[in-house]
Design an enzyme around this catalytic site. Structure first.
Site, PDB file in Angstrom:
ATOM      1  N   THR A 172       0.861  -1.194   0.000  1.00  0.00           N
ATOM      2  CA  THR A 172       0.000   0.000   0.000  1.00  0.00           C
ATOM      3  C   THR A 172       0.890   1.235   0.000  1.00  0.00           C
ATOM      4  O   THR A 172       2.004   1.198   0.518  1.00  0.00           O
ATOM      5  CB  THR A 172      -0.869  -0.030   1.276  1.00  0.00           C
ATOM      6  OG1 THR A 172      -1.853  -1.041   1.106  1.00  0.00           O
ATOM      7  CG2 THR A 172      -1.560   1.294   1.534  1.00  0.00           C
ATOM      8  N   ARG A 200     -14.444  -6.171   1.111  1.00  0.00           N
ATOM      9  CA  ARG A 200     -13.667  -5.788   2.303  1.00  0.00           C
ATOM     10  C   ARG A 200     -13.077  -4.388   2.096  1.00  0.00           C
ATOM     11  O   ARG A 200     -12.523  -4.064   1.068  1.00  0.00           O
ATOM     12  CB  ARG A 200     -12.514  -6.769   2.525  1.00  0.00           C
ATOM     13  CG  ARG A 200     -11.594  -6.319   3.674  1.00  0.00           C
ATOM     14  CD  ARG A 200     -10.142  -6.498   3.321  1.00  0.00           C
ATOM     15  NE  ARG A 200      -9.264  -6.128   4.420  1.00  0.00           N
ATOM     16  CZ  ARG A 200      -8.260  -5.268   4.272  1.00  0.00           C
ATOM     17  NH1 ARG A 200      -8.026  -4.689   3.120  1.00  0.00           N
ATOM     18  NH2 ARG A 200      -7.484  -4.982   5.294  1.00  0.00           N
ATOM     19  N   GLY A 202     -10.360  -1.889   3.955  1.00  0.00           N
ATOM     20  CA  GLY A 202      -9.353  -1.799   5.010  1.00  0.00           C
ATOM     21  C   GLY A 202      -9.314  -0.401   5.596  1.00  0.00           C
ATOM     22  O   GLY A 202     -10.304   0.330   5.573  1.00  0.00           O
ATOM     23  N   ASP A 203      -8.162  -0.044   6.120  1.00  0.00           N
ATOM     24  CA  ASP A 203      -8.026   1.253   6.786  1.00  0.00           C
ATOM     25  C   ASP A 203      -7.690   2.389   5.832  1.00  0.00           C
ATOM     26  O   ASP A 203      -7.916   3.561   6.155  1.00  0.00           O
ATOM     27  CB  ASP A 203      -6.916   1.175   7.837  1.00  0.00           C
ATOM     28  CG  ASP A 203      -5.576   0.816   7.209  1.00  0.00           C
ATOM     29  OD1 ASP A 203      -5.526  -0.156   6.422  1.00  0.00           O
ATOM     30  OD2 ASP A 203      -4.584   1.509   7.479  1.00  0.00           O
ATOM     31  N   THR A 223      -0.180   2.181   7.206  1.00  0.00           N
ATOM     32  CA  THR A 223      -0.143   0.973   6.378  1.00  0.00           C
ATOM     33  C   THR A 223      -0.027  -0.246   7.292  1.00  0.00           C
ATOM     34  O   THR A 223       0.211  -0.101   8.490  1.00  0.00           O
ATOM     35  CB  THR A 223       1.032   1.025   5.371  1.00  0.00           C
ATOM     36  OG1 THR A 223       1.148  -0.237   4.706  1.00  0.00           O
ATOM     37  CG2 THR A 223       2.356   1.352   6.052  1.00  0.00           C
ATOM     38  N   GLY A 224      -0.199  -1.408   6.722  1.00  0.00           N
ATOM     39  CA  GLY A 224      -0.125  -2.628   7.526  1.00  0.00           C
ATOM     40  C   GLY A 224      -1.461  -3.348   7.527  1.00  0.00           C
ATOM     41  O   GLY A 224      -2.290  -3.141   6.632  1.00  0.00           O
ATOM     42  N   GLY A 226      -4.919  -3.717   7.889  1.00  0.00           N
ATOM     43  CA  GLY A 226      -5.986  -2.733   8.043  1.00  0.00           C
ATOM     44  C   GLY A 226      -6.837  -2.985   9.266  1.00  0.00           C
ATOM     45  O   GLY A 226      -7.220  -2.055   9.987  1.00  0.00           O
TER      46      GLY A 226
HETATM   47  N1  ASP Z   1      -3.660  -1.299   5.128  1.00  0.00           N
HETATM   48  C1  ASP Z   1      -3.958  -1.929   3.872  1.00  0.00           C
HETATM   49  C2  ASP Z   1      -5.250  -2.675   3.983  1.00  0.00           C
HETATM   50  O1  ASP Z   1      -5.510  -3.250   5.027  1.00  0.00           O
HETATM   51  C3  ASP Z   1      -2.884  -2.864   3.426  1.00  0.00           C
HETATM   52  C4  ASP Z   1      -1.485  -2.308   3.467  1.00  0.00           C
HETATM   53  O2  ASP Z   1      -1.213  -1.310   4.102  1.00  0.00           O
HETATM   54  O3  ASP Z   1      -0.607  -2.898   2.798  1.00  0.00           O
HETATM   55  O4  ASP Z   1      -5.983  -2.744   3.025  1.00  0.00           O
END
Ligand code: ASP
Length: 304
Positions: A172, A200, A202-203, A223-224, A226
């Protein structure tokens, strides 16, 4: 001289052979995004324009999981999410589950500027995109060999485990910037996670979680995993620690990732900036692609 600065991330998560083999290309991609955002700031552009420019570069780069190169969901579809926030005005824009939009963050910016709303999803976002004239590409444009291999591999792993959906992620992208007028902004864009359930979200497109900006505290792009960033309301969490606990930006970022979320089991990462031009980058994962630059320091690009 007024300070200008930008920081960019290309996702926090597990390391992989692919990332190791393509380290130089990943670093180049991050550097190009930093340079594009910085060039906007150098010409006197706004923080909002700078974060959009930086994120566009990464959305167009097939190595990152946003725009071209987006993760493929469990139905073999691509659904992208993005958001942007202006720290001067507290205005924001976000889009979720969009298909065929070349640069979802630019669509999010249009939502912020040209609509009465903040958050548009799915077919409504696409209808809005038609009116805004946001460039589109056929689905094939977004699907890279690497994303397809990841999808196939993940699908097989899930089948072996008797599962249908997955939440691991990579790549991301996001940016935070400070412009010459002392305004800050943040933006984030994602293709979600490989084999995630259709629908879905995410964040990354959630204001206050994946993206937040307030001139008085900081601008943050997260990031990470979500689902974990949402649990901790990640981006606003950092701003709240700055505002209500009086923590310096770096301490606030580290507190969230390494103290508050310690042991949570989720990969989490973020970049943040304030109007003094302080930059914080914190992550608990094996890697977070990241880079930064300001007019007082040369900056750097790092992965691990
Ligand atoms: N945060 C993103 C999600 O959950 C994924 C990512 O940061 O790589 O969609």
């Amino acid at each position: 001289m007024a300070k200008i600065a930008i920081a960019v991330h290309g996702g926090a998560g597990p390391d992989s052979e692919f990332i190791q083999q393509n380290q130089e290309a990943y670093k180049q991609g991050i550097q190009q995004a930093v340079d594009a955002g910085y060039a906007v700031l150098e010409k006197g552009g706004t923080a909002v324009e700078a974060v959009e420019a930086a994120v566009n570069i990464l959305e167009n780069n097939p190595l990152f999981n946003a725009g071209r190169g987006s993760a493929i969901n469990a139905l073999g579809d691509i659904e992208m999410c993005a958001s942007i926030m202006n720290g001067k005005t507290a205005e924001s824009g976000a889009v979720a589950i969009v298909r065929e939009i070349k640069n979802p963050v630019t669509l999010a910016k249009h939502v912020m500027i040209d609509s009465q709303h903040i958050y548009l999803g799915d077919s409504g976002a696409l209808m809005f995109a038609e009116g805004a004239g946001t460039p589109k590409e056929p689905t094939a444009y977004f699907v890279t060999d690497h994303a397809y291999e990841q999808y196939e591999q993940k699908k097989q792993e899930l089948e072996e485990q008797g599962e249908r959906f997955n939440n691991s992620m990579h790549g991301t992208v996001g940016a935070v910037a400070l412009d010459k007028d002392g305004n800050i902004a943040a933006a984030t864009s994602t293709g979600g996670t490989e084999c995630n359930a259709p629908g879905r979200i995410g964040d990354s497109s959630m204001i206050g979680v994946g993206t937040y900006a307030d001139n008085e505290t900081c601008a943050v792009s997260a990031t990470g995993d979500g689902e974990f960033n949402i649990r901790y309301v990640a981006a606003f969490h950092v701003a709240a620690l700055v505002e209500y606990k009086g923590l310096p930006l770096k301490d606030a970022a580290n507190y969230l990732i390494h103290t508050k979320a310690k042991g949570s089991g989720g990969d989490m990462g973020l970049i943040a900036i304030n109007k003094e031009g302080d930059i914080a980058m914190a992550f608990n994962s094996e890697r977070m692609h990241r880079g930064w630059k300001s007019n007082s320091e040369e900056g750097s690009v790092e992965i691990y």
